[in-house]
Design an enzyme around this catalytic site. Structure first.
Site, short mmCIF file in Angstrom:
data_model
loop_
_atom_site.label_atom_id
_atom_site.label_comp_id
_atom_site.label_asym_id
_atom_site.label_seq_id
_atom_site.Cartn_x
_atom_site.Cartn_y
_atom_site.Cartn_z
N LEU A 1 -70.24 -11.64 26.50
CA LEU A 1 -69.48 -11.10 25.36
C LEU A 1 -69.65 -9.60 25.22
O LEU A 1 -68.80 -8.92 24.65
CB LEU A 1 -69.94 -11.78 24.06
CG LEU A 1 -69.72 -13.30 23.97
CD1 LEU A 1 -70.35 -13.84 22.70
CD2 LEU A 1 -68.24 -13.63 24.02
N ALA B 1 -72.85 -6.06 25.84
CA ALA B 1 -74.19 -5.66 26.24
C ALA B 1 -74.59 -4.43 25.46
O ALA B 1 -73.75 -3.68 24.96
CB ALA B 1 -74.24 -5.37 27.74
N GLY B 2 -75.90 -4.23 25.36
CA GLY B 2 -76.43 -3.04 24.69
C GLY B 2 -77.82 -2.76 25.19
O GLY B 2 -78.25 -3.30 26.21
N GLY B 3 -78.55 -1.88 24.46
CA GLY B 3 -79.90 -1.53 24.88
C GLY B 3 -80.84 -2.72 24.88
O GLY B 3 -81.80 -2.77 25.64
N GLY C 1 -79.94 -5.82 25.67
CA GLY C 1 -79.56 -6.65 26.80
C GLY C 1 -78.20 -7.27 26.57
O GLY C 1 -77.55 -7.02 25.55
N VAL D 1 -75.17 -10.16 25.84
CA VAL D 1 -74.93 -11.28 24.92
C VAL D 1 -73.91 -12.20 25.58
O VAL D 1 -72.87 -11.75 26.06
CB VAL D 1 -74.40 -10.79 23.56
CG1 VAL D 1 -74.17 -11.96 22.62
CG2 VAL D 1 -75.38 -9.79 22.93
N LYS E 1 -78.35 -13.91 22.78
CA LYS E 1 -78.76 -12.52 23.01
C LYS E 1 -79.98 -12.56 23.93
O LYS E 1 -81.03 -13.08 23.57
CB LYS E 1 -79.10 -11.84 21.69
CG LYS E 1 -79.49 -10.38 21.85
CD LYS E 1 -80.09 -9.82 20.56
CE LYS E 1 -79.04 -9.23 19.67
NZ LYS E 1 -79.65 -8.53 18.51
N ASP F 1 -80.11 -0.15 10.64
CA ASP F 1 -79.12 0.05 11.70
C ASP F 1 -77.78 -0.56 11.31
O ASP F 1 -77.13 -1.21 12.12
CB ASP F 1 -79.62 -0.54 13.02
CG ASP F 1 -78.85 0.02 14.21
OD1 ASP F 1 -78.73 -0.71 15.21
OD2 ASP F 1 -78.36 1.16 14.14
#
Length: 845
Positions: A529, A531-533, A535, A537, A551, A648
């Site tokens: 679906l 990705a980010g810092g 990892g 998803v 996640k 955040d």
């Protein structure tokens, strides 16, 4: 030729009289209004000035290189001049004088020193320290200096105190008001009686004192240090008692000011922001107010009791009824005891104390602390003793003894000094834990208990280790080959145990790795679906048909471990319609995963920052999303079992279900606060540029108002359909762009036209925009809390306060055509993103 010679002589004389580019006024010269002399390095200036819009003229010294008018010394503070006809010149007797006019014969101010007719070479010179000195330029002998006559400001290297032989007593006196430098009623001086300490008076009433000198600092100023900014010199001898603050770094511009409200403040000049920054002030709290708890009482500002005042050991309230009503002004009186002065009493040791007023103490600098105790014990009138210099470079030395009532005592969490109070044998037993033998028994009991507890902990650790080894062995046999471990972190095993405990208590289900792998088709790319810092998803489907979002902590993530543990602890305890629901987690081998409910409409940023999807969000849907996010934040701040600051909040961390109900997600950076705690600080600033409040981004200070700021940015983004971190026209970001339009009465023009004008009420949209601006105000104290924000969003018939200037927190430069972002980060920062999460390590300055 003769004409040119006369003209040259005239011009030369004129230049001598009128040019004051140097730092000296000769005895033959004068200084009229408009003329200024500067110190050699151009740090300070001396001349005539006015304050604000006043026409009154004063003579004084000010910072020459500071853009904000900052006066540090005033000559004629109580005798201003009504116009610009004033003149500064030497009198016939050699004093530097200020005259109300050039024709005046009687000065309105004078240095008023001895007759100096015999000093024809006398000059007035302004030094780079800000000191105006009358001296003989040949011998260097000084006859008068402004440093000996301070007004409301203490500058570095300015000696403060008194000299007995010369009779000089340097006393600071406040201004009457910020616009009137006349002598106010607040004074600050070194006390002449007893053992040296600094005193602040309001009129004739003692208001605050520093406590006595400890050898390194004042005992009542725990923040005081001589290691980083100042080199402190303290002199205490028969002729002089003084203190001098020297700066270690000449580039630091600092001053200490006594203001008209009774506060002593120390400032430093911030050259980047062009303003003075306050970094210390006193009095700081109620316990700093002189004798707040009366005679023989002491004040504890950290007390968990409702009243900060208590009686010293061996004393009781003089008027119990008043103490019950939280009024300690009558103080305490000694509890009647038979054992005082019969050889059966002793001394209770109070730690971390601002010792009582030393104006009336007996001082002996030639005996040790042990000898001091014996001297006090033999004198029936002695009620307490302490070391004179307990932080001396040569070790504790000197003796102070109190005889009579003790005034203005307080305690600290740290700092302060030891104070020894005379008590009878019964009170001493209670204070020391039933006497010396009882204290020894207590120590033995504690040692035994600690040994037993340590033995139990070691045994329990061995049991857990064996159980972990068995669990690991079983799971290794069951694990799919594609997830065979290369290592198993000891920290992971502790996390696993904690999660297993949560699973057994049904607080958080624990999924097998094989179950997650099957649900996501071994984490197939087509199920990814985003990705980010943290990892990637993945979308998954359990055997019962339930859709899930997984996640997965990336093995290369440098930030994920801490955020993973934090999110597990937090989100398992939270239940709210507007918070994403966690279904469980998985920790096996190197794999760490969180399992959430699957939300088909992705995140809020997918809709509001893309033109096609944005058109699907009419105003009722956007208003519903704003209110839902607000209710979710209010639950975190106020209504949940824990008080939580998200830290955040942003569009990519708000997910939407199939009914467009918003769900706040990603609690990896959140902080838990105590029930009454509303703010904290950190050296590791984490979050997303554009959404971070200024106090958090710049200083690491975060609070519930930090989330309010982020929510305000979200409101503005939802209304306009634009990112805050992009540049708009000449504006730094969206907040600046909206503020400029708001100031010009053009705010209606920035509303997203894709909502369709027929779907929204202009007044309601403008009210939401107004609330958004209230949330992003620069000063956190000006921002409303979330309960007020939710109330304002739900009620139309209310008057909203006018928003103050917002904070323009810099973000990354974005390509406004594509919505993408460039890599133009501020230099020196490292970042990684979970849908643009930014982490910045802030180093101490």
């Amino acid at each position: 030729m003769k004409f040119f010679f006369i003209f040259f002589i005239f011009l030369f004389s004129f230049l001598i009289q009128s040019c004051y580019s140097d730092n000296t006024i000769l005895r033959s010269q004068s200084l009229k209004d408009g003329d200024v002399i500067y110190s050699e390095g151009k740090r300070f200036a001396f001349g005539f000035f006015s304050l604000g819009n006043s026409k009154l003229r004063y003579v004084g010294i000010w910072y020459a290189q500071v853009s904000e008018q900052t006066i540090v010394w005033v000559a004629n503070r109580d005798h201003p001049i009504n116009d610009t006809s004033g003149l500064i010149k030497f009198s016939t007797r050699g004093n530097l004088c200020v005259y109300a006019s050039g024709n005046g014969t009687e000065p309105i101010w004078s240095t008023d020193v001895i007759d100096m007719i015999q000093e024809p070479a006398l000059v007035a010179k302004l030094s780079d320290l800000g000191n105006l000195v009358l001296l003989d330029p040949v011998t260097g002998k000084s006859f008068w200096e402004s440093f000996n006559h301070p007004t409301n400001t203490l500058l570095p290297f300015m000696k403060f105190g008194f000299t007995r032989q010369s009779g000089v007593d340097r006393i600071m006196t406040s201004w009457r008001s910020p616009g009137d430098p006349g002598s106010g009623n607040i004074t600050y001086r070194i006390e002449r009686r007893g053992f040296p300490q600094m005193m602040m008076y309001k009129g004739l009433t003692l208001w605050w004192r520093t406590g006595s000198w400890t050898g390194q600092r004042w005992s009542g100023v725990p923040e005081m240090t001589n290691k980083f900014i100042f080199n402190i010199s303290f002199v205490n001898n028969p002729d002089e008692v003084s203190i001098t603050y020297g700066v270690l770094d000449a580039s630091v511009t600092t001053r200490m000011v006594l203001n008209e409200t009774g506060t002593l403040q120390r400032f430093r000049w911030n050259g980047r922001d062009k303003k003075w920054i306050g970094f210390w002030s006193a009095p700081e709290d109620k316990c700093d107010i002189y004798n707040h708890c009366g005679f023989n009482g002491y004040c504890d500002s950290t007390s968990t009791e409702k009243f900060e005042c208590s009686c010293l050991p061996g004393y009781e309230p003089k008027t119990p009824r008043d103490w019950f009503l939280r009024d300690a002004s009558d103080g305490c009186t000694r509890i009647k005891a038979d054992s005082i002065c019969n050889g059966k009493e002793g001394f209770a040791k109070l730690k971390r104390v601002k010792i009582p007023n030393t104006s009336a103490v007996n001082v002996d600098m030639n005996i040790t602390l042990k000898e001091c105790e014996q001297r006090c014990l033999k004198n029936c009138s002695c009620v307490a003793y302490a070391s004179a210099y307990h932080e001396s470079q040569d070790g504790a030395k000197g003796c102070l003894t109190w005889h009579g009532n003790m005034l203005d005592t307080r305690t600290y969490l740290s700092s302060g000094q030891d104070f020894y109070l005379r008590v009878d044998k019964s009170e001493l037993a209670r204070w020391n834990g039933n006497g010396a033998s009882g204290k020894k028994r207590l120590v033995l009991i504690l040692i035994s208990l600690i040994a037993v507890v340590m033995l139990l902990l070691i045994s329990f650790h061995c049991y857990l280790r064996k159980r972990r080894q068995r669990t690991q062995s079983n799971r290794l046999r069951k694990a799919p080959s594609s997830f065979a471990p290369s290592s198993f972190d000891l920290e992971d095993s502790f996390i696993l145990e904690e999660l297993e405990d949560k699973s057994r208590s049904r607080e958080l289900p624990l999924f097998e790795l094989s179950t997650i792998a099957t649900a996501t088709n071994n984490f197939a790319f087509q199920n990814k679906l985003g990705a980010g810092g943290f990892g990637p998803v993945y979308k998954g489907v359990l055997q019962n048909g339930m859709e899930i979002a997984v996640k997965r902590l990336s093995k290369s993530s440098g930030q994920g471990m801490e955020e993973f543990k934090n999110e597990v602890k937090l989100i398992s305890k939270l239940q709210h319609r507007n918070l994403v629901r966690i279904l469980g987690c998985c920790v096996e081998f190197e794999e760490k995963m969180l399992v959430y409910e699957y939300l088909p409409n992705k995140s809020l940023d997918y809709f509001i920052f893309h033109e096609e999807q944005r058109a699907e969000l009419d105003w009722p849907k956007r208003m519903g999303i704003i209110r839902g996010i607000g209710r979710g934040i209010l639950y975190l701040h106020q209504d949940s079992r824990l008080r939580i600051i998200h830290r955040d909040l942003k569009a990519s961390n708000v997910l939407l279900d199939n009914e467009m109900i918003p769900k706040i997600a990603d609690f990896g950076l959140a902080r838990i606060f105590g029930g009454n705690q509303i703010e904290g600080s950190t050296n590791r600033v984490v979050g997303t540029y554009g959404y971070m409040s200024p106090e958090y981004a710049m200083d690491g200070q975060f609070s519930i108002k930090s989330d309010v700021y982020s929510f305000g940015v979200l409101i503005l983004e939802i209304i306009t359909g634009k990112r805050n971190s992009a540049f708009y026209e000449e504006s730094l970001n969206l907040v600046k762009h909206i503020w400029d339009r708001w100031e010009n009465g053009e705010a209606i023009e920035i509303i997203d036209k894709l909502m369709g004008e027929e779907t929204y009420d202009e007044g309601e949209v403008m009210k939401c925009l107004h609330i958004g601006l209230l949330c992003v105000q620069e000063n956190s104290s000006d921002r409303p809390d979330m309960s007020s924000v939710v109330f304002m969003l739900g009620h139309n018939a209310i008057d909203l306060p006018s928003p103050k200037h917002p904070a323009f927190t810099a973000g990354r430069r974005r390509n406004t055509k594509t919505g993408g972002s460039s890599d133009n980060w501020p230099s020196g920062e490292t970042s990684s993103t979970i849908n643009d999460v930014t982490l910045t390590d802030v180093q101490g300055r």
